[in-house]
Design a protein around this motif. Structure first.
Motif, PDB file in Angstrom:
ATOM      1  N   MET A   1       5.706  -2.316  -5.037  1.00 41.27           N
ATOM      2  CA  MET A   1       4.267  -2.546  -4.940  1.00 41.27           C
ATOM      3  C   MET A   1       3.922  -3.938  -5.468  1.00 41.27           C
ATOM      4  O   MET A   1       3.259  -4.722  -4.791  1.00 41.27           O
ATOM      5  CB  MET A   1       3.499  -1.489  -5.728  1.00 41.27           C
ATOM      6  N   ASN A   2       4.392  -4.254  -6.667  1.00 37.29           N
ATOM      7  CA  ASN A   2       4.045  -5.548  -7.272  1.00 37.29           C
ATOM      8  C   ASN A   2       4.617  -6.727  -6.498  1.00 37.29           C
ATOM      9  O   ASN A   2       3.945  -7.742  -6.310  1.00 37.29           O
ATOM     10  CB  ASN A   2       4.548  -5.598  -8.719  1.00 37.29           C
TER      11      ASN A   2
ATOM     12  N   TYR B   1       0.835  -1.216   0.000  1.00 36.24           N
ATOM     13  CA  TYR B   1       0.000   0.000   0.000  1.00 36.24           C
ATOM     14  C   TYR B   1       0.868   1.264   0.000  1.00 36.24           C
ATOM     15  O   TYR B   1       0.660   2.182  -0.787  1.00 36.24           O
ATOM     16  CB  TYR B   1      -0.897  -0.043   1.236  1.00 36.24           C
TER      17      TYR B   1
ATOM     18  N   ASN C   1      -5.853  -6.599  -4.075  1.00 39.03           N
ATOM     19  CA  ASN C   1      -6.183  -5.640  -5.135  1.00 39.03           C
ATOM     20  C   ASN C   1      -7.255  -4.661  -4.681  1.00 39.03           C
ATOM     21  O   ASN C   1      -7.231  -3.496  -5.061  1.00 39.03           O
ATOM     22  CB  ASN C   1      -6.640  -6.368  -6.400  1.00 39.03           C
TER      23      ASN C   1
ATOM     24  N   HIS D   1       4.389   5.294  -5.676  1.00 35.90           N
ATOM     25  CA  HIS D   1       4.507   4.956  -7.113  1.00 35.90           C
ATOM     26  C   HIS D   1       5.734   4.107  -7.399  1.00 35.90           C
ATOM     27  O   HIS D   1       6.366   4.264  -8.435  1.00 35.90           O
ATOM     28  CB  HIS D   1       4.533   6.224  -7.973  1.00 35.90           C
TER      29      HIS D   1
ATOM     30  N   ILE E   1       6.723   0.848  -8.523  1.00 38.27           N
ATOM     31  CA  ILE E   1       6.075  -0.300  -9.174  1.00 38.27           C
ATOM     32  C   ILE E   1       6.709  -1.620  -8.727  1.00 38.27           C
ATOM     33  O   ILE E   1       6.009  -2.600  -8.458  1.00 38.27           O
ATOM     34  CB  ILE E   1       6.178  -0.174 -10.715  1.00 38.27           C
TER      35      ILE E   1
ATOM     36  N   LEU F   1      -5.490  -1.985  -2.778  1.00 35.93           N
ATOM     37  CA  LEU F   1      -4.680  -1.116  -3.633  1.00 35.93           C
ATOM     38  C   LEU F   1      -5.572  -0.213  -4.489  1.00 35.93           C
ATOM     39  O   LEU F   1      -5.186   0.901  -4.836  1.00 35.93           O
ATOM     40  CB  LEU F   1      -3.734  -1.945  -4.514  1.00 35.93           C
TER      41      LEU F   1
ATOM     42  N   SER G   1       4.034   1.434  -0.903  1.00 34.81           N
ATOM     43  CA  SER G   1       4.795   1.451  -2.157  1.00 34.81           C
ATOM     44  C   SER G   1       3.937   1.957  -3.306  1.00 34.81           C
ATOM     45  O   SER G   1       4.419   2.679  -4.188  1.00 34.81           O
ATOM     46  CB  SER G   1       5.305   0.048  -2.483  1.00 34.81           C
ATOM     47  N   SER G   2       2.652   1.605  -3.282  1.00 33.89           N
ATOM     48  CA  SER G   2       1.742   2.077  -4.319  1.00 33.89           C
ATOM     49  C   SER G   2       1.603   3.598  -4.219  1.00 33.89           C
ATOM     50  O   SER G   2       1.641   4.306  -5.221  1.00 33.89           O
ATOM     51  CB  SER G   2       0.401   1.351  -4.167  1.00 33.89           C
ATOM     52  N   ARG G   3       1.499   4.110  -3.001  1.00 30.78           N
ATOM     53  CA  ARG G   3       1.379   5.574  -2.823  1.00 30.78           C
ATOM     54  C   ARG G   3       2.672   6.290  -3.200  1.00 30.78           C
ATOM     55  O   ARG G   3       2.643   7.455  -3.580  1.00 30.78           O
ATOM     56  CB  ARG G   3       0.975   5.892  -1.383  1.00 30.78           C
TER      57      ARG G   3
END
Lengths: 193, 182
Positions: B63-64, B52, B82, B58, B60, B85, B54-56
């Motif tokens: 996050m993945n 979460y 998902n 950005h 990739i 996210l 890592s997604s904020r």
């Protein structure tokens, strides 16, 4: 007062580490590997990068702690240290360190903010891959340490005179569990800035 | 291409720690203790907090890979990764985890963004001091890992399958320092 009951009254990250020694251990090892040696970048340069990033992250405890450690290495040149900490372009430091501080400031904004041109400029001023690596990781690590300290509302001594004795302890003995497990250093109260 | 000469064909943080094992070792030990060590927060949820944040940021790669690890650890509830996210507020997770993700989101912005009311809201949902501590430190650590990976522009694979394999390995073995093959 910290947001959680840390069961001690140690300042800043020391109190958090004492609350959670099993996570403190690798953090101390990381801090030593990043800051407490002069293989490539000088220890003073490493602490200056840490102080500047902590300033950009508005972390009072970390910016003054690491500025004081840099000050210890630089024979008390607090004026220079404060210039670098606050990002004053007029600071009398090498063009290489200036270029690396620029990279560190980009890392503080976000990893993707670092552009090939920032790296090229550092290289042009003589920075090696290892020095660029260490700069990026020091800057990134302080984006962690700063958030850990402020995100849990750690105790932040407002008296700047209390920072030099702790700085001396770290400069002489390095980072690690001793900063929270042994008695806290107290020195002659140094006149606040 | 990465900004510095790291081993080729090695993705993300792995290439960076191979370049500099002196710092890689404590970094992997920190990841291991934060994501697999003793904590009242289940490992699947800790990986979710990592994904979460890592997604904020950005990032990739992080996050993945951490989303994939979280899915493996969640097993038959993998689909909620998902959901979180996409929109943590609407995800089918406990209110306590929502309140911890909210704190993690504040930490992602800056430490000083975390306010007493954010902590109080987590406590109201039953979060303990240790859970709040671990959430803040995981979120803070990923503000480091993400910047390390992207700040040196390490290789980010585009093939989703690559992350599935990574996730399985992370779920099964945890964080083991990779060594450069001679």
């Amino acid at each position: 007062m910290p947001y959680i009951d840390i069961q001690n009254d140690l300042p800043g990250i020391r109190g958090l580490m004492a609350f959670s020694p099993h996570t403190a251990e690798p953090m101390g090892l990381l801090a030593n590997a990043l800051l407490h040696h002069s293989d490539g970048l000088l220890a003073a340069e490493r602490e200056l990068i840490a102080a500047h990033v902590s300033y950009l992250n508005d972390c009072f405890y970390c910016q003054h702690s690491h500025a004081e450690i840099a000050c210890y290495y630089l024979d008390g040149d607090r004026q220079l240290v404060d210039q670098v900490r606050t990002g004053d372009d007029q600071a009398a430091i090498s063009p290489k360190l200036k270029a690396l501080l620029r990279v560190a400031a980009k890392v503080q904004q976000g990893g993707k903010a670092v552009q090939p041109a920032d790296i090229e400029l550092s290289r042009k001023e003589g920075a090696t891959d290892k020095e660029i690596h260490d700069t990026v990781l020091i800057a990134a690590a302080f984006c962690m340490f700063n958030r850990y300290v402020d995100g849990l509302g750690a105790t932040t001594p407002a008296d700047l005179g209390s920072y030099p004795p702790r700085a001396k302890q770290v400069a002489e003995n390095g980072y690690g569990p001793h900063i929270f497990s042994t008695s806290q250093p107290a020195g002659p109260s140094v006149k606040p800035l | 291409m990465a900004h510095i000469q790291v081993p080729e064909g090695i993705p993300g943080i792995r290439s960076l720690v191979m370049f500099r094992p002196e710092t890689g070792k404590p970094l992997y030990e920190l990841a291991q203790v934060l994501l697999r060590g003793e904590s009242p927060i289940p490992a699947a949820e800790r990986e979710l907090i990592a994904a979460y944040v890592s997604s904020r940021n950005h990032c990739i790669f992080c996050m993945n890979s951490h989303a994939a690890a979280s899915r493996c650890l969640y097993g038959d509830r993998a689909s909620l990764v998902n959901e979180v996210l996409r929109d943590a507020g609407q995800a089918f997770i406990t209110d306590k985890l929502k309140s911890l993700l909210h704190i993690a989101g504040k930490v992602q912005v800056l430490g000083l963004e975390v306010k007493p009311e954010d902590i109080a809201a987590a406590r109201d949902q039953g979060a303990s001091d240790r859970e709040i501590h671990d959430t803040v430190l995981i979120a803070a650590a990923f503000c480091m890992f993400n910047r390390y990976v992207d700040g040196l522009a390490s290789w980010t694979p585009e093939d989703p399958l690559a992350y599935e394999d990574m996730g399985k390995r992370m779920a099964e073995y945890g964080y083991v320092l990779p060594v450069k093959q001679p």
